[in-house]
Structure formats: C-alpha cells, structure tokens
Design a protein around this motif. Structure first.
Motif, short mmCIF file in Angstrom:
data_model
loop_
_atom_site.label_atom_id
_atom_site.label_comp_id
_atom_site.label_asym_id
_atom_site.label_seq_id
_atom_site.Cartn_x
_atom_site.Cartn_y
_atom_site.Cartn_z
N GLY A 121 -11.67 73.28 28.83
CA GLY A 121 -12.64 72.23 28.51
C GLY A 121 -14.06 72.76 28.36
O GLY A 121 -14.76 72.43 27.40
N LEU A 122 -14.48 73.58 29.32
CA LEU A 122 -15.85 74.13 29.29
C LEU A 122 -16.08 75.03 28.08
O LEU A 122 -17.11 74.95 27.42
CB LEU A 122 -16.14 74.92 30.57
N VAL A 123 -15.10 75.89 27.80
CA VAL A 123 -15.24 76.82 26.68
C VAL A 123 -15.29 76.03 25.36
O VAL A 123 -16.14 76.29 24.51
CB VAL A 123 -14.10 77.87 26.66
N MET A 124 -14.40 75.05 25.20
CA MET A 124 -14.37 74.25 23.97
C MET A 124 -15.67 73.47 23.80
O MET A 124 -16.21 73.38 22.70
CB MET A 124 -13.16 73.29 23.96
N LYS A 125 -16.18 72.92 24.90
CA LYS A 125 -17.44 72.16 24.84
C LYS A 125 -18.58 73.07 24.37
O LYS A 125 -19.38 72.69 23.51
CB LYS A 125 -17.73 71.56 26.21
N GLU A 126 -18.64 74.26 24.94
CA GLU A 126 -19.68 75.23 24.58
C GLU A 126 -19.56 75.64 23.11
O GLU A 126 -20.56 75.73 22.40
CB GLU A 126 -19.57 76.45 25.51
N LEU A 127 -18.33 75.86 22.66
CA LEU A 127 -18.10 76.22 21.25
C LEU A 127 -18.59 75.11 20.33
O LEU A 127 -19.28 75.37 19.36
CB LEU A 127 -16.60 76.43 21.00
N LYS A 128 -18.22 73.88 20.68
CA LYS A 128 -18.60 72.74 19.84
C LYS A 128 -20.12 72.58 19.80
O LYS A 128 -20.70 72.32 18.75
CB LYS A 128 -17.93 71.47 20.37
N LEU A 174 -7.03 79.96 20.11
CA LEU A 174 -7.58 81.25 20.56
C LEU A 174 -8.05 81.18 22.01
O LEU A 174 -7.87 82.14 22.77
CB LEU A 174 -8.74 81.67 19.65
N VAL A 175 -8.65 80.07 22.41
CA VAL A 175 -9.12 79.92 23.80
C VAL A 175 -7.92 79.99 24.75
O VAL A 175 -7.95 80.69 25.76
CB VAL A 175 -9.90 78.60 24.00
N LYS A 176 -6.83 79.30 24.39
CA LYS A 176 -5.61 79.33 25.22
C LYS A 176 -5.12 80.75 25.40
O LYS A 176 -4.71 81.15 26.49
CB LYS A 176 -4.51 78.47 24.59
N GLN A 177 -5.16 81.54 24.33
CA GLN A 177 -4.69 82.93 24.39
C GLN A 177 -5.57 83.78 25.32
O GLN A 177 -5.09 84.68 25.98
CB GLN A 177 -4.68 83.58 23.01
N LYS A 178 -6.87 83.49 25.34
CA LYS A 178 -7.81 84.34 26.05
C LYS A 178 -8.01 83.98 27.51
O LYS A 178 -8.52 84.78 28.28
CB LYS A 178 -9.17 84.34 25.32
N LEU A 179 -7.62 82.76 27.89
CA LEU A 179 -7.83 82.35 29.29
C LEU A 179 -6.63 82.70 30.16
O LEU A 179 -5.53 82.75 29.75
CB LEU A 179 -8.12 80.85 29.38
N VAL A 208 -17.25 85.42 28.85
CA VAL A 208 -17.96 86.43 29.65
C VAL A 208 -19.15 85.80 30.38
O VAL A 208 -19.44 86.14 31.52
CB VAL A 208 -18.43 87.60 28.73
N GLU A 209 -19.83 84.87 29.73
CA GLU A 209 -21.02 84.22 30.31
C GLU A 209 -20.69 83.25 31.45
O GLU A 209 -21.53 82.97 32.28
CB GLU A 209 -21.79 83.44 29.23
N MET A 210 -19.46 82.74 31.46
CA MET A 210 -19.10 81.69 32.43
C MET A 210 -18.55 82.26 33.72
O MET A 210 -17.82 83.24 33.71
CB MET A 210 -18.05 80.75 31.81
N GLU A 211 -18.89 81.57 34.84
CA GLU A 211 -18.35 81.99 36.14
C GLU A 211 -16.88 81.65 36.25
O GLU A 211 -16.06 82.49 36.58
CB GLU A 211 -19.13 81.31 37.27
N ASN A 212 -16.54 80.39 36.00
CA ASN A 212 -15.14 79.95 36.07
C ASN A 212 -14.74 79.29 34.75
O ASN A 212 -14.65 78.08 34.67
CB ASN A 212 -14.94 78.94 37.21
N PRO A 213 -14.50 80.11 33.72
CA PRO A 213 -14.20 79.51 32.42
C PRO A 213 -12.89 78.73 32.44
O PRO A 213 -11.91 79.17 33.06
CB PRO A 213 -14.10 80.72 31.49
N ASN A 214 -12.90 77.56 31.84
CA ASN A 214 -11.66 76.82 31.63
C ASN A 214 -11.68 76.26 30.22
O ASN A 214 -12.72 76.27 29.55
CB ASN A 214 -11.45 75.72 32.69
#
Length: 141
Positions: A114-121, A136-141, A106-112
């Motif tokens: 790599g970016l989501v995983m980096k932020e999670l980590k 889970l990220v794959k399911q949600k993107l 929700v916070e990201m403009e263009n979530p992908n």
C-alpha cells in the motif's frame, strides 16, 4: 500547461485548417473535460482529471476497433487514437518503473504494498501503468 489549453489550441488550429474530423474529436474532448470541473464546485478541471478523460476516450476507441471490420472506419479510429496520444503523458517503461519502485523501497523503513503504491502514484501518477507497477512491487517485496 494543462492539457485542456493544449487541446483548445489544437482544436482552433484544426478548425482554421478545415480539419473537421480533428476539430470534432477535440471539441468532444474539451466538452467532457470542462464538465468535470464545472460539476465539481465550478472549478477548473485538474491535469489528472483531464488525463483520465483522454484515457477513457482512447480506451473506448480501442474497444470499438476490436469490433469494426470496415477498413475506412478503422483508419478513422486509428487517427482518433493518435489525436488522444498527443495529449497523454509518455508512459514509464518497465525498467523505469522498476527503478522507481526500488528507490522508493530503499527510502522506506517498513515498505509494504500500500505504501509503495501510494508513493508511486503520488510521484509518477499518470505516467505509470498501475497494473505493471503492482506486479513489480509484489515481486520486490
């Protein structure tokens, strides 16, 4: 406090209490953890690195348990695993992981991926099951 200080405190307690098994498990752990920082610029080992070592030790014991048939040895290995678990952070549940991922997306403009995983980590590091998070990220993107 860094896991290493907690481990040293528990090791001292085990030695004073004549718990040779726990003391020896923790001594090996302390040795491995301190070596990482020493070999990398003679510094203190980070919390992330410490947790990595504890996870590695636990994984090795879990692997060993798969091939051990002796009940006494199994009990000893289970005790060793519980010692390691005392120093590992509580892992996030699937629901907590899912909620965290949704909040990041929700916070990201263009979530992908790599970016989501980096932020999670960055935000959840050692509390996160990365394989589950990835699924889970794959399911949600």
């Amino acid at each position: 406090a860094l896991p290493i200080y907690r481990i040293k405190k528990e090791q001292l307690k085990a030695r004073k209490g004549k718990d040779k098994f726990t003391a020896s498990v923790l001594t090996a752990l302390i040795s491995e953890i301190t070596t990482i920082g020493k070999n990398n610029g003679n510094r203190e080992t980070t919390e992330q690195e410490s947790i990595g070592v504890i996870k590695k030790f636990k994984k090795n014991v879990v692997e060993t348990m798969k091939v051990v048939s002796d009940e006494e040895k199994k009990k000893e290995l289970e005790k060793e695993i519980s010692i390691y678990d005392n120093f590992l952070p509580q892992m996030m549940t699937e629901n907590e992981t899912s909620t965290a991922i949704e909040a990041i997306i929700v916070e990201m403009e263009n979530p992908n991926m790599g970016l989501v995983m980096k932020e999670l980590k960055t935000n959840y590091g050692s509390q996160l099951d990365m394989a589950l998070a990835s699924k889970l990220v794959k399911q949600k993107l």
